[in-house]
Scaffold this motif. Sequence first.
Motif, PDB file in Angstrom:
ATOM      1  N   GLY A  59       0.797  -1.226   0.000  1.00  0.00           N
ATOM      2  CA  GLY A  59       0.000   0.000   0.000  1.00  0.00           C
ATOM      3  C   GLY A  59       0.821   1.264   0.000  1.00  0.00           C
ATOM      4  N   LEU A  60       2.072   1.161   0.453  1.00  0.00           N
ATOM      5  CA  LEU A  60       2.939   2.333   0.531  1.00  0.00           C
ATOM      6  C   LEU A  60       3.994   2.398  -0.572  1.00  0.00           C
ATOM      7  CD1 LEU A  60       3.404   2.419   4.399  1.00  0.00           C
ATOM      8  CD2 LEU A  60       2.282   4.159   3.015  1.00  0.00           C
ATOM      9  N   THR A  61       4.020   1.373  -1.423  1.00  0.00           N
ATOM     10  CA  THR A  61       5.061   1.357  -2.454  1.00  0.00           C
ATOM     11  C   THR A  61       4.531   1.153  -3.873  1.00  0.00           C
ATOM     12  OG1 THR A  61       5.421  -1.019  -2.090  1.00  0.00           O
ATOM     13  CG2 THR A  61       6.828   0.513  -0.868  1.00  0.00           C
ATOM     14  N   GLU A  62       3.388   0.534  -4.029  1.00  0.00           N
ATOM     15  CA  GLU A  62       2.877   0.237  -5.360  1.00  0.00           C
ATOM     16  C   GLU A  62       1.697   1.133  -5.721  1.00  0.00           C
ATOM     17  OE1 GLU A  62       2.227  -3.911  -6.040  1.00  0.00           O
ATOM     18  OE2 GLU A  62       4.103  -4.501  -5.039  1.00  0.00           O
ATOM     19  N   ASP A  63       1.292   1.080  -6.978  1.00  0.00           N
ATOM     20  CA  ASP A  63       0.169   1.902  -7.434  1.00  0.00           C
ATOM     21  C   ASP A  63      -1.130   1.379  -6.850  1.00  0.00           C
ATOM     22  OD1 ASP A  63      -1.390   3.752  -8.893  1.00  0.00           O
ATOM     23  OD2 ASP A  63      -1.714   2.270 -10.470  1.00  0.00           O
ATOM     24  N   MET A  64      -1.790   2.209  -6.071  1.00  0.00           N
ATOM     25  CA  MET A  64      -3.043   1.842  -5.440  1.00  0.00           C
ATOM     26  C   MET A  64      -4.173   2.705  -6.003  1.00  0.00           C
ATOM     27  SD  MET A  64      -2.686  -0.656  -3.240  1.00  0.00           S
ATOM     28  CE  MET A  64      -1.600  -1.446  -4.418  1.00  0.00           C
ATOM     29  N   THR A  65      -4.524   2.437  -7.247  1.00  0.00           N
ATOM     30  CA  THR A  65      -5.636   3.118  -7.897  1.00  0.00           C
ATOM     31  C   THR A  65      -6.720   2.087  -8.176  1.00  0.00           C
ATOM     32  OG1 THR A  65      -4.101   4.657  -8.965  1.00  0.00           O
ATOM     33  CG2 THR A  65      -6.348   4.566  -9.821  1.00  0.00           C
ATOM     34  N   SER A  66      -7.873   2.267  -7.588  1.00  0.00           N
ATOM     35  CA  SER A  66      -8.953   1.296  -7.772  1.00  0.00           C
ATOM     36  C   SER A  66      -9.622   1.487  -9.120  1.00  0.00           C
ATOM     37  CB  SER A  66      -9.994   1.432  -6.658  1.00  0.00           C
ATOM     38  OG  SER A  66     -10.673   2.668  -6.761  1.00  0.00           O
ATOM     39  N   ARG A  67     -10.347   0.479  -9.532  1.00  0.00           N
ATOM     40  CA  ARG A  67     -10.993   0.520 -10.826  1.00  0.00           C
ATOM     41  C   ARG A  67     -12.006   1.652 -10.920  1.00  0.00           C
ATOM     42  NH1 ARG A  67     -14.144  -4.678 -12.781  1.00  0.00           N
ATOM     43  NH2 ARG A  67     -15.334  -3.732 -14.461  1.00  0.00           N
ATOM     44  N   GLY A  74      -3.825   7.067  -1.672  1.00  0.00           N
ATOM     45  CA  GLY A  74      -3.978   7.935  -0.509  1.00  0.00           C
ATOM     46  C   GLY A  74      -2.888   7.767   0.526  1.00  0.00           C
ATOM     47  N   ALA A  75      -2.484   6.531   0.781  1.00  0.00           N
ATOM     48  CA  ALA A  75      -1.470   6.285   1.810  1.00  0.00           C
ATOM     49  C   ALA A  75      -0.152   6.950   1.448  1.00  0.00           C
ATOM     50  CB  ALA A  75      -1.281   4.786   2.010  1.00  0.00           C
ATOM     51  N   LYS A  76       0.250   6.828   0.198  1.00  0.00           N
ATOM     52  CA  LYS A  76       1.506   7.440  -0.224  1.00  0.00           C
ATOM     53  C   LYS A  76       1.422   8.971  -0.159  1.00  0.00           C
ATOM     54  CE  LYS A  76       2.172   5.149  -4.172  1.00  0.00           C
ATOM     55  NZ  LYS A  76       1.259   3.976  -4.166  1.00  0.00           N
ATOM     56  N   LYS A  77       0.265   9.523  -0.460  1.00  0.00           N
ATOM     57  CA  LYS A  77       0.091  10.973  -0.381  1.00  0.00           C
ATOM     58  C   LYS A  77       0.229  11.464   1.057  1.00  0.00           C
ATOM     59  CE  LYS A  77      -2.923  11.264  -4.450  1.00  0.00           C
ATOM     60  NZ  LYS A  77      -4.316  11.443  -4.931  1.00  0.00           N
ATOM     61  N   ILE A  78      -0.336  10.714   1.979  1.00  0.00           N
ATOM     62  CA  ILE A  78      -0.218  11.100   3.390  1.00  0.00           C
ATOM     63  C   ILE A  78       1.236  11.012   3.841  1.00  0.00           C
ATOM     64  CG2 ILE A  78      -0.888  10.529   5.760  1.00  0.00           C
ATOM     65  CD1 ILE A  78      -3.479   9.310   4.518  1.00  0.00           C
ATOM     66  N   ALA A  79       1.903   9.922   3.470  1.00  0.00           N
ATOM     67  CA  ALA A  79       3.301   9.741   3.862  1.00  0.00           C
ATOM     68  C   ALA A  79       4.194  10.850   3.324  1.00  0.00           C
ATOM     69  CB  ALA A  79       3.805   8.384   3.371  1.00  0.00           C
ATOM     70  N   ALA A  80       3.861  11.358   2.135  1.00  0.00           N
ATOM     71  CA  ALA A  80       4.700  12.381   1.499  1.00  0.00           C
ATOM     72  C   ALA A  80       4.240  13.806   1.801  1.00  0.00           C
ATOM     73  CB  ALA A  80       4.696  12.168  -0.020  1.00  0.00           C
ATOM     74  N   GLU A 102      -6.213  -0.047   1.210  1.00  0.00           N
ATOM     75  CA  GLU A 102      -6.202   0.273  -0.218  1.00  0.00           C
ATOM     76  C   GLU A 102      -5.832  -0.955  -1.048  1.00  0.00           C
ATOM     77  OE1 GLU A 102      -5.341   5.010  -0.735  1.00  0.00           O
ATOM     78  OE2 GLU A 102      -3.591   3.700  -0.525  1.00  0.00           O
ATOM     79  N   VAL A 103      -4.981  -1.801  -0.509  1.00  0.00           N
ATOM     80  CA  VAL A 103      -4.627  -3.035  -1.206  1.00  0.00           C
ATOM     81  C   VAL A 103      -5.874  -3.879  -1.440  1.00  0.00           C
ATOM     82  CG1 VAL A 103      -3.347  -5.214  -1.014  1.00  0.00           C
ATOM     83  CG2 VAL A 103      -2.258  -3.061  -0.371  1.00  0.00           C
ATOM     84  N   ASN A 104      -6.726  -3.957  -0.424  1.00  0.00           N
ATOM     85  CA  ASN A 104      -7.984  -4.690  -0.582  1.00  0.00           C
ATOM     86  C   ASN A 104      -8.875  -4.049  -1.642  1.00  0.00           C
ATOM     87  OD1 ASN A 104     -11.083  -4.469   0.859  1.00  0.00           O
ATOM     88  ND2 ASN A 104     -10.341  -6.473   0.236  1.00  0.00           N
ATOM     89  N   SER A 105      -9.002  -2.737  -1.623  1.00  0.00           N
ATOM     90  CA  SER A 105      -9.852  -2.041  -2.584  1.00  0.00           C
ATOM     91  C   SER A 105      -9.328  -2.163  -4.005  1.00  0.00           C
ATOM     92  CB  SER A 105      -9.974  -0.562  -2.201  1.00  0.00           C
ATOM     93  OG  SER A 105     -10.641  -0.426  -0.955  1.00  0.00           O
ATOM     94  N   CYS A 106      -8.020  -2.424  -4.130  1.00  0.00           N
ATOM     95  CA  CYS A 106      -7.418  -2.598  -5.454  1.00  0.00           C
ATOM     96  C   CYS A 106      -7.211  -4.075  -5.794  1.00  0.00           C
ATOM     97  CB  CYS A 106      -6.099  -1.839  -5.524  1.00  0.00           C
ATOM     98  SG  CYS A 106      -6.300  -0.048  -5.375  1.00  0.00           S
ATOM     99  N   MET A 107      -7.957  -4.923  -5.104  1.00  0.00           N
ATOM    100  CA  MET A 107      -7.987  -6.364  -5.375  1.00  0.00           C
ATOM    101  C   MET A 107      -6.662  -7.065  -5.089  1.00  0.00           C
ATOM    102  SD  MET A 107     -11.065  -6.651  -6.114  1.00  0.00           S
ATOM    103  CE  MET A 107     -12.418  -5.555  -6.579  1.00  0.00           C
ATOM    104  N   GLY A 108      -5.926  -6.558  -4.105  1.00  0.00           N
ATOM    105  CA  GLY A 108      -4.700  -7.216  -3.700  1.00  0.00           C
ATOM    106  C   GLY A 108      -4.953  -8.250  -2.619  1.00  0.00           C
TER     107      GLY A 108
END
Length: 299
Positions: A59-67, A74-80, A102-108
């Motif tokens: 969730g903090l390193t890969e692209d987390m864009t849901s369909r 969002g997680a990366k935006k908060i971290a940065a 977010e990983v769940n929402s992006c089917m991870g």
Amino acid sequence: MSLLFTDFASWQAHCAATGEPLYQPVLDYEIEQKGRTEADIWPGLQRAYDVMRDAVKTGLTEDMTSRSGMINNGAKKIAASPITVLSPEFKQLITRALGAKEVNSCMGRVVAAPTAGASGILPGVLVTIQDLHRLDDHKILEGLLVAAGIALIIEQNASLAGAVGGCQAETGSAAAMGAGAIVYCLGGSVDYVFAAVAITIQCMLGLVCDPVAGLVEVPCVVRNASAAAIAFSSAQIAIAGVDPVIPVDQCVAALGEVGQSMETRYKETALGGLANTTRGRQIEKMVLVQDVNILPDED
């Protein structure tokens, strides 16, 4: 032992009578239910925790864009974010819980603990408490067993499903599991562990389940972050010896009573709350059109 215990009072009485640590009867329950040895159970718990940690990392390193587009890294935006409202540790907790969900929402790949809709809470809580207090994995696995015992009792006396009890049953239960696990892992007494559960339920009571477009994305993802924060605050309150006043079993009963009285439109049906806002309905139409367009032609 077809069921672990029917309530927290029985669990506490058992441990007081036997001198067993809080996790032991849950471990015995797992052994009996799965027909396996203790040597088999610990590696299974380790695999579950590894998946949780992987979800935090993903969730903090890969692209987390849901369909649907509602979830967008969002997680990366908060971290940065250059503007910091929270302490570094608190910010880490929020980003980890949000990122894992977010990983769940992006089917991870996630661990439904206790549900997929609440799958960011325990990972965020456990990874953070481990880092803060330099706990070894085995202690975290014991905490996972304690969390599982908490969930089993809530399930028997209330619900873990948003479709039955609203979001209080999903993120609320996960936060209670996390709070209890924190206090256990930090050496808190059984009284303090169960106080953390009670305080968490008190804080989460009444939360409706109103997923926009029927997807487990908005507001589910941000609620995972806020529930992780409540788990931490409840654990801190409890381990300091603050009395929740209402006993934990009565808090669980209240959770069940509120869930039963909640209207159907607030139970995962996307008929009320945020799902029924003007913007929510617009998103619903867009998502439905998108889904229709990708279906293969019958011919």
